[in-house]
Design an enzyme around this catalytic site. Structure first.
Site, mmCIF file in Angstrom:
data_model
loop_
_atom_site.group_PDB
_atom_site.id
_atom_site.type_symbol
_atom_site.label_atom_id
_atom_site.label_comp_id
_atom_site.label_asym_id
_atom_site.label_seq_id
_atom_site.Cartn_x
_atom_site.Cartn_y
_atom_site.Cartn_z
ATOM 1 C CG ASP A 1 -23.660 -1.368 21.295
ATOM 2 O OD1 ASP A 1 -23.549 -2.471 21.918
ATOM 3 O OD2 ASP A 1 -23.094 -1.063 20.209
ATOM 4 C CG HIS B 1 -21.498 -3.191 17.793
ATOM 5 N ND1 HIS B 1 -22.450 -3.162 18.713
ATOM 6 C CD2 HIS B 1 -21.634 -4.217 17.195
ATOM 7 C CE1 HIS B 1 -22.771 -4.315 18.988
ATOM 8 N NE2 HIS B 1 -22.332 -5.085 17.948
HETATM 9 P P1 NAD Z 1 -27.251 -16.149 10.990
HETATM 10 O O1 NAD Z 1 -26.468 -17.021 10.717
HETATM 11 O O2 NAD Z 1 -28.419 -16.607 12.101
HETATM 12 O O3 NAD Z 1 -28.040 -15.482 9.870
HETATM 13 C C1 NAD Z 1 -27.185 -14.726 8.920
HETATM 14 C C2 NAD Z 1 -27.943 -14.921 7.435
HETATM 15 O O4 NAD Z 1 -26.853 -14.336 6.490
HETATM 16 C C3 NAD Z 1 -28.128 -16.397 7.040
HETATM 17 O O5 NAD Z 1 -29.567 -16.637 6.686
HETATM 18 C C4 NAD Z 1 -27.493 -16.443 5.837
HETATM 19 O O6 NAD Z 1 -27.895 -17.396 4.650
HETATM 20 C C5 NAD Z 1 -27.223 -15.115 5.296
HETATM 21 N N1 NAD Z 1 -26.177 -14.913 4.192
HETATM 22 C C6 NAD Z 1 -24.985 -15.168 4.098
HETATM 23 N N2 NAD Z 1 -24.529 -14.981 3.382
HETATM 24 C C7 NAD Z 1 -25.108 -13.948 2.698
HETATM 25 C C8 NAD Z 1 -25.146 -13.282 1.487
HETATM 26 N N3 NAD Z 1 -23.874 -13.260 0.707
HETATM 27 N N4 NAD Z 1 -26.278 -12.511 0.908
HETATM 28 C C9 NAD Z 1 -27.395 -12.651 1.735
HETATM 29 N N5 NAD Z 1 -27.492 -13.157 2.989
HETATM 30 C C10 NAD Z 1 -26.244 -14.055 3.400
HETATM 31 O O7 NAD Z 1 -26.829 -14.766 11.980
HETATM 32 P P2 NAD Z 1 -27.267 -13.758 12.702
HETATM 33 O O8 NAD Z 1 -27.320 -14.127 13.902
HETATM 34 O O9 NAD Z 1 -28.552 -13.294 11.989
HETATM 35 O O10 NAD Z 1 -26.260 -12.616 12.595
HETATM 36 C C11 NAD Z 1 -26.145 -12.078 11.245
HETATM 37 C C12 NAD Z 1 -24.790 -10.747 11.578
HETATM 38 O O11 NAD Z 1 -25.093 -9.904 12.520
HETATM 39 C C13 NAD Z 1 -23.542 -11.583 12.128
HETATM 40 O O12 NAD Z 1 -22.245 -11.014 11.511
HETATM 41 C C14 NAD Z 1 -23.641 -10.996 13.642
HETATM 42 O O13 NAD Z 1 -22.192 -10.776 14.303
HETATM 43 C C15 NAD Z 1 -24.204 -9.407 13.411
HETATM 44 N N6 NAD Z 1 -24.791 -8.964 14.478
HETATM 45 C C16 NAD Z 1 -24.688 -7.340 14.775
HETATM 46 C C17 NAD Z 1 -25.279 -6.956 15.701
HETATM 47 C C18 NAD Z 1 -25.231 -5.426 16.058
HETATM 48 O O14 NAD Z 1 -25.341 -4.815 17.074
HETATM 49 N N7 NAD Z 1 -24.652 -4.723 15.135
HETATM 50 C C19 NAD Z 1 -25.787 -7.657 16.653
HETATM 51 C C20 NAD Z 1 -26.045 -8.953 16.656
HETATM 52 C C21 NAD Z 1 -25.438 -9.742 15.398
HETATM 53 C C1 LMR Z 2 -23.878 -8.169 19.604
HETATM 54 O O1 LMR Z 2 -23.219 -6.942 20.429
HETATM 55 O O2 LMR Z 2 -24.538 -8.920 20.288
HETATM 56 C C2 LMR Z 2 -23.618 -8.496 18.447
HETATM 57 O O3 LMR Z 2 -22.485 -7.558 17.978
HETATM 58 C C3 LMR Z 2 -23.129 -9.753 18.231
HETATM 59 C C4 LMR Z 2 -21.826 -10.413 18.967
HETATM 60 O O4 LMR Z 2 -20.959 -10.990 18.262
HETATM 61 O O5 LMR Z 2 -21.892 -9.746 20.071
#
Ligand code: NAD
Ligand code: LMR
Length: 341
Positions: free
Chosen positions: A176, A203
């Site tokens: 953010d 967030h």
């Molecule tokens: P993705 O699906 O590409 O990757 C997630 C990974 O987690 C996969 O490789 C999957 O195998 C793994 N996984 C699933 N269960 C698991 C477990 N029990 N133990 C270990 N690994 C496991 O998803 P992504 O795009 O990398 O996003 C991941 C998370 O991050 C989502 O929840 C998304 O909403 C969040 N996110 C948060 C922010 C933030 O600003 N905080 C920003 C973007 C995404």
């Molecule tokens: C973001 O802010 O990009 C992450 O929290 C992923 C989402 O679901 O928007």
């Protein structure tokens, strides 16, 4: 890699023994969810951080050891190891200094972050349990959504295990801040890396509160409608990416960048650097919400000082008022889930 070259050369000249035993520069970082859209580029960036001497990659995906082999061919100091499946999780976590968690499902168009709760809550619960047992002093940086609920879950799990330290559990809101700086940089026509802007609250949607009145340099927007539009763009920036990826997931590359920055700052704090400041979502008594994001100083034990959020203008006070009920709801959902476990 070029910037790291002198480190590698010095290491080669001094011999491997000196290289690996430097007391202040010897950290183990774990990425849990390392094979995913965020996890892989995050691991790539962490492999380039000279403070990381051990990088453990954990995921349930079978490709994970291969991702580790791939990264291990980079000519940077960190030793990379890969672990797949729950039976290998304790070995991955053991003795970690920092555990970064991007494990879990991302949004598709039309979903809210809260829609991810049912799947992601148990993933974060199980990872936190393992941290409690194998690296209770590790700093956990939780990226998994909904962050507002995941931090309370991890906190409750650590409490149950008798190893809770609120200074060591951070919800990652760095993206953010990065977005706000990028957008303000564009508006002001300056390099975004020179923009400092606190983003407070949580967030998701209305809980994301950019304090545009505190931007340095000041945001070059004269009328309140434009300030409101920029605020809403920052609040909905995640959805902007989800829509643009059209079913292909949510922000991954910008998140990896932001996560690597946060993890790097945590490590700089651990090694005793002063004035390391980042926004993070932490246990807090600043507002009615028991968890709240704002700038904090990172130190040798995680959060060293909560810097608060300073003076809000009338519009920002309204934003805060709207955020609190949502935060309280998200936090309760997390706490209730953890207490049912
Ligand atoms: P993705 O699906 O590409 O990757 C997630 C990974 O987690 C996969 O490789 C999957 O195998 C793994 N996984 C699933 N269960 C698991 C477990 N029990 N133990 C270990 N690994 C496991 O998803 P992504 O795009 O990398 O996003 C991941 C998370 O991050 C989502 O929840 C998304 O909403 C969040 N996110 C948060 C922010 C933030 O600003 N905080 C920003 C973007 C995404
Ligand atoms: C973001 O802010 O990009 C992450 O929290 C992923 C989402 O679901 O928007």
């Amino acid at each position: 890699s070029r910037a790291l070259k002198p480190v590698a050369v010095a290491a080669a000249q001094n011999g491997a023994k000196n290289f690996s035993t430097s007391s202040q520069m010897n950290y183990k970082v774990v990425v849990a969810g390392a094979a995913g859209g965020i996890g892989q580029p995050l691991a790539l960036l962490l492999k380039q951080n000279p403070l990381v001497t051990r990088l453990a990659l954990y995921d349930i995906a079978p490709v994970t050891p291969g991702v580790a082999v791939d990264l291990s061919h980079m000519d940077t100091p960190a030793k990379v190891t890969g672990y797949k499946g729950p039976e290998e999780l304790p070995a991955a976590i053991k003795d970690a200094d920092v555990v970064v968690i991007p494990a879990g499902v991302p949004r598709k168009p039309g979903m809210t972050r809260d829609d991810l709760f049912n799947t992601n809550a148990s993933i974060v619960r199980d990872l936190a349990c393992c941290v409690a047992q194998n690296a209770p002093k590790a700093i956990m940086a939780i990226i998994t959504n909904p962050v507002n609920s995941m931090v309370p879950i991890a906190s409750e799990i650590m409490k149950k295990a008798g190893v809770y330290d609120p200074a060591r559990i951070l919800g990652v809101t760095t993206l953010d801040v990065v977005r706000a700086a990028a957008f303000i940089g564009d508006i002001n026509g300056v390099d975004p890396c020179c923009v400092t802007i606190p983003v407070i609250g949580g967030h998701s949607g209305v809980t994301i509160i950019p304090l545009l009145s505190q931007s340095q340099p000041a945001v070059k927007l004269s009328d309140q409608e434009k300030i409101k539009a920029l605020t809403q763009r920052i609040q909905e920036a995640g959805t902007e990416v989800v829509k643009a990826k059209a079913g292909g997931g949510s922000a991954t590359l910008s998140m990896a960048y932001a996560g690597a920055r946060l993890a790097g700052s945590v490590l700089r704090g651990l090694k005793g650097e002063s004035n390391v400041v980042e926004c993070a979502y932490i246990k807090s008594d600043l507002t009615e919400a028991p968890y709240f994001a704002n700038p904090v100083v990172l130190g040798p034990n995680g959060v060293a000082k909560n810097l608060g959020y300073g003076t809000l203008n009338a519009y920002e006070q309204e934003l805060l008022k709207a955020a609190i009920p949502e935060l309280l709801k998200n936090i309760k959902t997390g706490v209730d889930f953890a207490n049912k476990c």
